[in-house]
Design a protein around this motif. Structure first.
Motif, mmCIF file in Angstrom:
data_model
loop_
_atom_site.group_PDB
_atom_site.id
_atom_site.type_symbol
_atom_site.label_atom_id
_atom_site.label_comp_id
_atom_site.label_asym_id
_atom_site.label_seq_id
_atom_site.Cartn_x
_atom_site.Cartn_y
_atom_site.Cartn_z
ATOM 1 N N PHE A 160 0.783 -1.392 -0.153
ATOM 2 C CA PHE A 160 0.076 -0.113 -0.028
ATOM 3 C C PHE A 160 0.919 1.392 -0.005
ATOM 4 N N GLY A 161 2.085 1.277 0.417
ATOM 5 C CA GLY A 161 2.946 2.325 0.502
ATOM 6 C C GLY A 161 3.502 2.592 -0.647
ATOM 7 N N LEU A 162 3.818 1.469 -1.555
ATOM 8 C CA LEU A 162 4.151 1.882 -2.978
ATOM 9 C C LEU A 162 3.063 2.240 -3.830
ATOM 10 N N VAL A 163 2.002 1.708 -3.525
ATOM 11 C CA VAL A 163 0.827 2.366 -4.417
ATOM 12 C C VAL A 163 0.614 3.546 -4.168
ATOM 13 N N GLY A 164 0.618 4.116 -2.663
ATOM 14 C CA GLY A 164 0.599 5.432 -2.413
ATOM 15 C C GLY A 164 1.525 6.548 -3.008
ATOM 16 N N LEU A 165 2.946 5.639 -2.980
ATOM 17 C CA LEU A 165 3.813 6.735 -3.707
ATOM 18 C C LEU A 165 3.534 6.665 -4.953
ATOM 19 N N VAL A 166 3.194 5.733 -5.778
ATOM 20 C CA VAL A 166 2.891 5.912 -7.269
ATOM 21 C C VAL A 166 1.707 6.813 -7.669
ATOM 22 N N ALA A 167 0.683 6.841 -6.615
ATOM 23 C CA ALA A 167 -0.411 7.435 -6.813
ATOM 24 C C ALA A 167 -0.110 9.181 -6.653
ATOM 25 N N TRP A 168 0.908 9.458 -5.361
ATOM 26 C CA TRP A 168 1.222 10.778 -5.208
ATOM 27 C C TRP A 168 1.996 11.203 -6.305
ATOM 28 N N ARG A 169 2.794 10.719 -6.906
ATOM 29 C CA ARG A 169 3.836 11.181 -8.182
ATOM 30 C C ARG A 169 2.754 11.386 -9.260
ATOM 31 N N TYR A 170 1.710 10.533 -9.523
ATOM 32 C CA TYR A 170 0.864 10.711 -10.711
ATOM 33 C C TYR A 170 -0.091 11.902 -10.558
ATOM 34 N N GLY A 171 -0.546 12.022 -9.301
ATOM 35 C CA GLY A 171 -1.346 13.206 -8.951
ATOM 36 C C GLY A 171 -0.496 14.540 -8.930
ATOM 37 N N LYS A 172 0.768 14.557 -8.667
ATOM 38 C CA LYS A 172 1.564 15.742 -8.764
ATOM 39 C C LYS A 172 1.855 16.039 -10.072
ATOM 40 N N LYS A 173 2.057 14.994 -10.821
ATOM 41 C CA LYS A 173 2.361 15.224 -12.486
ATOM 42 C C LYS A 173 1.315 15.637 -13.154
ATOM 43 N N THR A 174 -0.064 15.355 -12.706
ATOM 44 C CA THR A 174 -1.245 15.718 -13.525
ATOM 45 C C THR A 174 -2.071 16.536 -12.821
ATOM 46 N N GLN A 175 -1.332 17.134 -11.768
ATOM 47 C CA GLN A 175 -1.977 18.507 -10.791
ATOM 48 C C GLN A 175 -3.469 17.798 -10.560
ATOM 49 N N ARG A 176 -3.604 16.856 -9.960
ATOM 50 C CA ARG A 176 -4.947 16.468 -9.261
ATOM 51 C C ARG A 176 -4.597 16.122 -7.900
ATOM 52 N N PRO A 177 -5.302 17.195 -7.137
ATOM 53 C CA PRO A 177 -4.864 17.284 -5.741
ATOM 54 C C PRO A 177 -5.446 15.939 -4.871
ATOM 55 N N ALA A 178 -6.764 15.656 -5.415
ATOM 56 C CA ALA A 178 -7.371 14.409 -4.719
ATOM 57 C C ALA A 178 -6.547 13.192 -4.717
ATOM 58 N N THR A 179 -5.968 12.939 -5.742
ATOM 59 C CA THR A 179 -5.295 11.874 -5.992
ATOM 60 C C THR A 179 -3.920 11.974 -5.069
ATOM 61 N N GLN A 180 -3.247 13.096 -5.090
ATOM 62 C CA GLN A 180 -2.042 13.384 -4.369
ATOM 63 C C GLN A 180 -2.316 13.009 -3.064
ATOM 64 N N TRP A 181 -3.403 13.497 -2.232
ATOM 65 C CA TRP A 181 -3.796 13.400 -1.014
ATOM 66 C C TRP A 181 -4.092 11.940 -0.802
ATOM 67 N N LEU A 182 -4.638 11.381 -1.739
ATOM 68 C CA LEU A 182 -5.046 9.712 -1.319
ATOM 69 C C LEU A 182 -3.829 9.046 -1.198
ATOM 70 N N GLY A 183 -2.882 9.306 -2.083
ATOM 71 C CA GLY A 183 -1.542 8.915 -2.176
ATOM 72 C C GLY A 183 -0.700 9.151 -0.844
ATOM 73 N N VAL A 184 -0.783 10.141 -0.316
ATOM 74 C CA VAL A 184 -0.267 10.485 0.946
ATOM 75 C C VAL A 184 -0.837 9.553 2.118
#
Length: 85
Positions: free
Chosen positions: A30-54
């Motif tokens: 789950f930590g690795l999935v979160g890291l990927v989600a955070w990076r994807y959210g940051k790259k695509t500027q999707r704050p909800a995805t970033q916070w779910l990743g965090v």
């Protein structure tokens, strides 16, 4: 080896226990999935995805039960799935 056994016994008497392999596996996945989600959210500027990743990266520090780790992790992953659409 005897010293290690004494240290583990002392920690257990204070209420500290080692996590199970299933808990460690879930926390890492789950930590690795979160890291990927955070990076994807940051790259695509999707704050909800970033916070779910965090949340996926850090919630295992607050949960000590293995079954609850998987329930919360799956719920957060479902949130990621719902957010992508």
């Amino acid at each position: 080896m005897n010293n290690l056994s004494n240290n583990l016994s002392a920690m257990q008497s204070l209420g500290f226990t080692l996590p199970s392999p299933a808990y460690l596996f879930g926390a890492i996945v789950f930590g690795l999935v979160g890291l990927v989600a955070w990076r994807y959210g940051k790259k695509t500027q999707r704050p909800a995805t970033q916070w779910l990743g965090v949340a996926l990266m850090f919630y295992p520090y607050a949960i000590s039960q293995t079954w609850l780790l998987y329930v919360v992790g799956m719920a957060l992953c479902a949130g990621l799935f719902y957010d992508r659409g």
